[in-house]
Design a protein around this motif. Structure first.
Motif, PDB file in Angstrom:
ATOM      1  N   PRO A 117       1.419 -44.338   1.559  1.00  0.00           N
ATOM      2  CA  PRO A 117       1.047 -43.079   2.209  1.00  0.00           C
ATOM      3  C   PRO A 117       0.634 -42.025   1.179  1.00  0.00           C
ATOM      4  N   TRP A 118      -0.112 -41.042   1.650  1.00  0.00           N
ATOM      5  CA  TRP A 118      -0.601 -39.970   0.788  1.00  0.00           C
ATOM      6  C   TRP A 118       0.136 -38.672   1.095  1.00  0.00           C
ATOM      7  N   LEU A 119       0.610 -38.012   0.048  1.00  0.00           N
ATOM      8  CA  LEU A 119       1.077 -36.631   0.124  1.00  0.00           C
ATOM      9  C   LEU A 119      -0.015 -35.789  -0.523  1.00  0.00           C
ATOM     10  N   ALA A 185      -3.074 -37.724   6.214  1.00  0.00           N
ATOM     11  CA  ALA A 185      -1.986 -37.767   5.235  1.00  0.00           C
ATOM     12  C   ALA A 185      -0.628 -37.894   5.920  1.00  0.00           C
ATOM     13  N   HIS A 186       0.352 -38.388   5.169  1.00  0.00           N
ATOM     14  CA  HIS A 186       1.744 -38.364   5.630  1.00  0.00           C
ATOM     15  C   HIS A 186       2.161 -36.907   5.822  1.00  0.00           C
ATOM     16  N   SER A 187       1.955 -36.103   4.777  1.00  0.00           N
ATOM     17  CA  SER A 187       2.220 -34.667   4.806  1.00  0.00           C
ATOM     18  C   SER A 187       1.246 -34.008   3.836  1.00  0.00           C
ATOM     19  N   ALA A 188       0.972 -32.716   4.054  1.00  0.00           N
ATOM     20  CA  ALA A 188      -0.020 -32.043   3.213  1.00  0.00           C
ATOM     21  C   ALA A 188       0.328 -30.577   3.054  1.00  0.00           C
ATOM     22  N   ALA A 189      -0.184 -29.973   1.980  1.00  0.00           N
ATOM     23  CA  ALA A 189       0.036 -28.553   1.714  1.00  0.00           C
ATOM     24  C   ALA A 189      -1.280 -27.874   1.379  1.00  0.00           C
ATOM     25  N   VAL A 190      -1.471 -26.668   1.925  1.00  0.00           N
ATOM     26  CA  VAL A 190      -2.510 -25.742   1.453  1.00  0.00           C
ATOM     27  C   VAL A 190      -1.762 -24.627   0.735  1.00  0.00           C
ATOM     28  N   LEU A 191      -1.954 -24.515  -0.573  1.00  0.00           N
ATOM     29  CA  LEU A 191      -1.157 -23.598  -1.388  1.00  0.00           C
ATOM     30  C   LEU A 191      -1.541 -22.151  -1.182  1.00  0.00           C
ATOM     31  N   GLY A 217      -4.110 -34.746  11.501  1.00  0.00           N
ATOM     32  CA  GLY A 217      -3.425 -36.018  11.655  1.00  0.00           C
ATOM     33  C   GLY A 217      -2.171 -36.180  10.826  1.00  0.00           C
ATOM     34  N   ASN A 218      -1.664 -35.071  10.222  1.00  0.00           N
ATOM     35  CA  ASN A 218      -0.426 -35.186   9.437  1.00  0.00           C
ATOM     36  C   ASN A 218       0.701 -35.749  10.307  1.00  0.00           C
ATOM     37  N   GLN A 219       1.563 -36.532   9.682  1.00  0.00           N
ATOM     38  CA  GLN A 219       2.623 -37.227  10.407  1.00  0.00           C
ATOM     39  C   GLN A 219       3.951 -36.479  10.391  1.00  0.00           C
ATOM     40  N   VAL A 220       4.334 -35.905   9.230  1.00  0.00           N
ATOM     41  CA  VAL A 220       5.690 -35.354   9.097  1.00  0.00           C
ATOM     42  C   VAL A 220       5.697 -33.847   8.889  1.00  0.00           C
ATOM     43  N   ALA A 221       4.904 -33.340   7.932  1.00  0.00           N
ATOM     44  CA  ALA A 221       4.992 -31.905   7.621  1.00  0.00           C
ATOM     45  C   ALA A 221       3.650 -31.342   7.184  1.00  0.00           C
ATOM     46  N   CYS A 222       3.316 -30.169   7.727  1.00  0.00           N
ATOM     47  CA  CYS A 222       2.206 -29.345   7.244  1.00  0.00           C
ATOM     48  C   CYS A 222       2.836 -28.182   6.480  1.00  0.00           C
ATOM     49  N   ALA A 238      -4.615 -27.106  13.413  1.00  0.00           N
ATOM     50  CA  ALA A 238      -4.740 -28.536  13.130  1.00  0.00           C
ATOM     51  C   ALA A 238      -4.235 -29.393  14.288  1.00  0.00           C
ATOM     52  N   ASP A 239      -4.878 -30.526  14.437  1.00  0.00           N
ATOM     53  CA  ASP A 239      -4.462 -31.526  15.423  1.00  0.00           C
ATOM     54  C   ASP A 239      -3.616 -32.552  14.683  1.00  0.00           C
ATOM     55  N   VAL A 240      -2.279 -32.487  14.856  1.00  0.00           N
ATOM     56  CA  VAL A 240      -1.368 -33.330  14.087  1.00  0.00           C
ATOM     57  C   VAL A 240      -0.681 -34.338  15.006  1.00  0.00           C
ATOM     58  N   GLU A 241       0.027 -35.277  14.406  1.00  0.00           N
ATOM     59  CA  GLU A 241       0.777 -36.245  15.194  1.00  0.00           C
ATOM     60  C   GLU A 241       1.988 -35.583  15.850  1.00  0.00           C
ATOM     61  N   GLU A 242       2.379 -36.124  16.991  1.00  0.00           N
ATOM     62  CA  GLU A 242       3.534 -35.606  17.713  1.00  0.00           C
ATOM     63  C   GLU A 242       4.758 -35.599  16.800  1.00  0.00           C
ATOM     64  N   GLY A 243       5.452 -34.442  16.738  1.00  0.00           N
ATOM     65  CA  GLY A 243       6.663 -34.347  15.926  1.00  0.00           C
ATOM     66  C   GLY A 243       6.438 -33.809  14.525  1.00  0.00           C
ATOM     67  N   CYS A 244       5.179 -33.696  14.091  1.00  0.00           N
ATOM     68  CA  CYS A 244       4.887 -33.111  12.779  1.00  0.00           C
ATOM     69  C   CYS A 244       5.277 -31.636  12.787  1.00  0.00           C
ATOM     70  N   ARG A 245       5.886 -31.167  11.701  1.00  0.00           N
ATOM     71  CA  ARG A 245       6.421 -29.809  11.658  1.00  0.00           C
ATOM     72  C   ARG A 245       5.656 -28.929  10.688  1.00  0.00           C
TER      73      ARG A 245
END
Length: 474
Positions: A117-119, A185-191, A217-222, A238-245
């Motif tokens: 997975p990609w962070l 991505a699994h999770s991603a950040a915009v700094l 499409g992030n899975q766990v955390a934006c 963003a359109d993310v996966e269900e449960g992404c926070r």
């Protein structure tokens, strides 16, 4: 070809736009998979001809000096990230219904079924440092990882190499995100978000939208910056996966679902049980090097992504302690006669320079270079109280001089009317004359370097060399 995965490349006609760091590996990878590859390139210099000869020896067709024409029969264009979207080649591809992928999209599509997975990390400033911190934290947790993307290992090498990774720390530029529609991505950040590369994107709105693609499409955390509302707005859109926070980071006391700072401690109130009441200590501010405010923010963002992946708190501390910053990023060069000399040549835009200036109380500022369309009034207004003097170099130094005259007229300014590389030695000597004991002479140019130097590294090296000459009394 634009929608599903491509498993059979045999005989597919692919045009690679641009030689260089991403184009040559992409052409080789696609050719090896049986694609009929044509590379088009605007330039026809000695380096391009050498790269072309290498590819032609493999059986790849290369057209130098003609990057505008879409080769007949093209089914897919794979572009270098720097090619602007308004180039005629892409207009022709759009009219022909031919999809355009960047190097990131190609790497994403070529991953195997058990791919790591990609962070992902993007933002105007701090991307490289944050990704390196993240990789250090992941390694401290015993994970096989690498800092990849717009940095270090190429993404194609990472996804196609023999060494399997557990997880990848991926730096992505706005250019790369523009051409990566399938990335998830699994999770991603915009700094952070500040005007940059607007000549490429066409508007601030388009630039922000491309940055925001990292959340799709992030899975766990934006992960977003609490102090920069524009980053939170991108999460909301963003359109993310269900449960992404949505997980914020702040230099202040964190609320629930945030990471922040309490009495010199980096703390997590996002990835803990009962985050309304509980907080997990991660590391001390002193574990972050250098402990400048914007670098602490980078560390918090890296920690948030690592925690989203399930990394224990001790790995955050150990990873931050093990991290060594790159050269030319707030690098302390020397103390001479009670004055600190700091190289932040990497501060190539006003946003980065503002963060650098905020790290010190009393500054003689060395600035200037190529402004790339930037204005400096806001930077000077916010930093004026810290300035004890300024030494200006480079082609667009007048823009900074005029901003200083408008908003900090009491600050003494030395305007060096020369753009040869030797100007840096004179600039450091002038800065020494303006500085008093306890001051910091800070190279934070707020401009690109190419008017005087090959790159920001060479500019920083020239500064360090000049400081060392001061130290020897020459």
């Amino acid at each position: 070809m634009g929608g599903g995965e491509v498993t059979d490349w045999q005989g597919r006609r692919v045009t690679v736009a641009g030689l260089g760091v991403s184009g040559v590996p992409a052409a080789k990878v696609l050719h090896a998979r049986g694609a009929v590859v044509t590379v088009v390139n605007d330039g026809d210099d000695e380096r391009a001809r050498a790269q072309a000869a290498e590819l032609e020896a493999l059986g790849v067709t290369v057209r130098l000096g003609d990057g505008a024409t879409l080769p007949e029969g093209t089914e897919l264009v794979v572009t270098a990230p720097g090619w602007k979207p308004d180039k005629p080649l892409f207009t022709a591809a759009d009219q022909a219904g031919v999809p355009v992928w960047g190097d990131v999209e190609l790497a994403w599509r070529l991953r195997g079924p058990d791919a790591a997975p990609w962070l992902a990390v993007t933002g105007t400033n701090g991307k490289t440092t944050t990704v390196q911190m993240l990789a250090s934290i992941l390694r401290a947790a015993g994970l096989r990882t690498a800092a990849v993307g717009n940095i270090g290992v190429s993404l194609l090498d990472a996804v196609l190499g023999d060494e399997p990774y557990d997880v990848l720390a991926v730096e992505l530029s706005s250019y790369q995100l523009h051409w990566a529609p399938s990335l998830r991505a699994h999770s991603a950040a915009v700094l952070n978000l500040a005007p940059d590369h607007l000549d490429w994107h066409g508007s601030m709105e388009a630039y922000a939208a491309d940055k925001g693609r990292v959340y799709e499409g992030n899975q766990v955390a934006c992960v977003y910056n609490v102090a920069d509302k524009a980053t939170e707005d991108l999460v909301r859109a963003a359109d993310v996966e269900e449960g992404c926070r949505a997980v914020g980071f702040t230099l202040g006391t964190p609320g629930p679902s945030q990471l922040g700072v309490v009495e010199g401690i980096l703390v997590d109130r996002a990835f803990v049980a009962d985050r309304q009441k509980n907080a997990q200590e991660l590391a001390e501010v002193s574990d972050v090097r250098p402990p400048a405010p914007h670098n602490i923010a980078n560390a918090l963002a890296a920690a948030a992504l690592a925690r989203a992946y399930g990394v224990p708190a001790t790995a955050v501390r150990d990873g931050l302690r093990a991290f060594t910053p790159d050269a030319h990023r707030i690098a302390h060069v020397a103390d001479v006669d009670g004055v600190a000399y700091v190289d932040d040549s990497k501060a190539t835009n006003t946003h980065a320079a503002e963060a650098s200036l905020a790290a010190y109380e009393s500054i003689v500022w060395i600035a200037g270079g190529l402004a790339k369309g930037a204005t400096f009034d806001e930077l000077v207004v916010r930093s004026a109280k810290r300035l004890r003097g300024a030494v200006l170099i480079g082609a667009d130094r007048a823009l900074i001089r005029e901003a200083l005259a408008r908003h900090a007229p009491e600050v003494p300014v030395v305007d060096l009317d020369r753009t040869d590389t030797g100007a840096m030695l004179q600039a450091v000597r002038e800065a020494r004359r303006l500085a008093s004991e306890g001051d910091t002479v800070l190279l934070a140019p707020a401009c690109a370097s190419m008017d005087m130097f090959a790159n920001y590294n060479k500019r920083g090296d020239a500064f360090a060399d000049a400081v060392r000459e001061l130290g020897t009394g020459t």
